[in-house]
Write a protein that holds these residues in place. Sequence first.
Motif, mmCIF file in Angstrom:
data_model
loop_
_atom_site.group_PDB
_atom_site.id
_atom_site.type_symbol
_atom_site.label_atom_id
_atom_site.label_comp_id
_atom_site.label_asym_id
_atom_site.label_seq_id
_atom_site.Cartn_x
_atom_site.Cartn_y
_atom_site.Cartn_z
ATOM 1 N N PRO A 164 0.814 -1.224 0.000
ATOM 2 C CA PRO A 164 0.000 0.000 0.000
ATOM 3 C C PRO A 164 0.850 1.278 0.000
ATOM 4 O O PRO A 164 0.307 2.372 -0.131
ATOM 5 N N GLY A 165 2.165 1.160 0.096
ATOM 6 C CA GLY A 165 3.028 2.328 0.314
ATOM 7 C C GLY A 165 3.583 2.957 -0.942
ATOM 8 O O GLY A 165 3.025 2.826 -2.037
ATOM 9 N N VAL A 166 4.744 3.620 -0.761
ATOM 10 C CA VAL A 166 5.324 4.393 -1.872
ATOM 11 C C VAL A 166 5.838 3.512 -3.016
ATOM 12 O O VAL A 166 6.041 3.998 -4.118
ATOM 13 N N GLY A 171 2.577 5.103 -4.477
ATOM 14 C CA GLY A 171 3.427 5.429 -5.643
ATOM 15 C C GLY A 171 2.575 5.652 -6.884
ATOM 16 O O GLY A 171 2.756 6.638 -7.624
ATOM 17 N N GLY A 172 1.631 4.745 -7.126
ATOM 18 C CA GLY A 172 0.754 4.862 -8.304
ATOM 19 C C GLY A 172 -0.098 6.113 -8.232
ATOM 20 O O GLY A 172 -0.301 6.810 -9.239
ATOM 21 N N GLN A 173 -0.580 6.395 -7.028
ATOM 22 C CA GLN A 173 -1.438 7.576 -6.841
ATOM 23 C C GLN A 173 -0.648 8.867 -7.080
ATOM 24 O O GLN A 173 -1.156 9.812 -7.676
ATOM 25 N N VAL A 174 0.607 8.877 -6.652
ATOM 26 C CA VAL A 174 1.465 10.062 -6.833
ATOM 27 C C VAL A 174 1.629 10.369 -8.326
ATOM 28 O O VAL A 174 1.451 11.514 -8.771
ATOM 29 N N VAL A 175 1.939 9.324 -9.106
ATOM 30 C CA VAL A 175 2.139 9.543 -10.546
ATOM 31 C C VAL A 175 0.816 9.953 -11.198
ATOM 32 O O VAL A 175 0.770 10.849 -12.058
ATOM 33 N N ASN A 194 -0.944 -0.535 -12.334
ATOM 34 C CA ASN A 194 -0.321 -1.648 -11.590
ATOM 35 C C ASN A 194 -0.121 -1.300 -10.133
ATOM 36 O O ASN A 194 -0.162 -2.174 -9.272
ATOM 37 N N ASN A 195 0.138 -0.013 -9.865
ATOM 38 C CA ASN A 195 0.431 0.374 -8.487
ATOM 39 C C ASN A 195 -0.793 0.877 -7.743
ATOM 40 O O ASN A 195 -1.117 0.381 -6.667
ATOM 41 N N LYS A 196 -1.482 1.837 -8.327
ATOM 42 C CA LYS A 196 -2.647 2.422 -7.650
ATOM 43 C C LYS A 196 -3.695 1.341 -7.325
ATOM 44 O O LYS A 196 -4.253 1.301 -6.239
ATOM 45 N N THR A 197 -3.942 0.466 -8.265
ATOM 46 C CA THR A 197 -4.991 -0.541 -8.085
ATOM 47 C C THR A 197 -4.409 -1.936 -7.892
ATOM 48 O O THR A 197 -4.854 -2.689 -7.019
ATOM 49 N N GLY A 198 -3.404 -2.280 -8.722
ATOM 50 C CA GLY A 198 -2.888 -3.655 -8.717
ATOM 51 C C GLY A 198 -2.182 -4.042 -7.428
ATOM 52 O O GLY A 198 -2.299 -5.177 -6.967
ATOM 53 N N ALA A 199 -1.479 -3.081 -6.817
ATOM 54 C CA ALA A 199 -0.653 -3.434 -5.649
ATOM 55 C C ALA A 199 -1.483 -3.960 -4.476
ATOM 56 O O ALA A 199 -1.053 -4.873 -3.768
#
Length: 310
Positions: A164-166, A171-175, A194-199
């Motif tokens: 859930p972190g950076v 991380g996905g949310q930041v980009v 991949n990050n915002k949702t997939g992670a």
Amino acid sequence: MEFEQELKNKVSEAESVIKSYMPDVIDMQHTVLEAMEYTISAGGKRIRPVLMKACYDMLGGNDKLIEPFMAAIEMIHTYSLIHDDLPALDNDDYRRGRKTAHVVYGEAMAILAGDGLLNYAYETASKAFLMIDEADIDDVAGVKEEITKRKRVEKAMSILARNPGVYGMIGGQVVDVELTGQTLSKEQLEYIYNNKTGALIEAAMTIGAVLAGATDELVDKISKTAYNIGMAFQIQDDILDETATFEELGKPIHSDQDSGKVTYVTIHGMDEARDKVKSLSESAIDTINELKGDGEFLKELVKFLIHRKN
Ligand code: GRG
């Protein structure tokens, strides 16, 4: 049993587990506890705890060690929704068919409720350590290469801390935030999804596998399947943002367009987006077919996610 009935049962099982781990709304800080309870009890599909339990069951998990993790992943997901809806991010007034936390409790309390849920998720997951019976530490299903229960919980905790972190969701949310309104390359879009949702989906599924005692090789396969499911899930989310109704989604439609977000649908068009959801889901099902264990429910769940209307 019919899949839809089975899913209903599994969702209501997840609901009871989540409820049993939520803190009481008491004491001087009761307002933040009420705001946490308000958003988590609003419902939602409970896909992450259901996916976690489906992987756990498929790979032979059979005790209650999974339960604090099922509650924790939904707490983390719910925190991310509260923060995502804030005026500084998406500024949405509705979520899960209800006014959002910041509309009801004010922005400061919504930030604190998100923080509260995130922190309480780890307090909850750590309760799994107290559930380990020292007597069965060295006798896990009698299979030598499997890790012991304590190691399983340690590994699950580290996934819950990282994804859930950076290096994952944040991380996905930041980009996503930084590039909103700009043209995205395919690589940038893939990174965001991949990050915002997939992670978080990967965390749910791999924690289920790890707690069931899966080998690293097996966890790796589950991880790849999870990314296909996460990507399909997010593209379907984009499709629904354009095609569903407010009543179906319980939140505003056309929000991506209104906020100038580039999505898979805006880059590739609706037909290609639908085809991509289908091919990603088929890849996920192919990998599940290669796994040992009864993957029937998991496969049906993937098919259900392709056709979901909310
Ligand atoms: C620290 C400011 C700050 C933010 C935290 C906001 C955030 C990081 C991450 C947002 C992640 C996010 C909202 C990703 C979108 C993923 C997605 C499709 C969410 C909706 O999930 P569903 O459909 O929702 O499972 P329900 O309501 O059914 O649980």
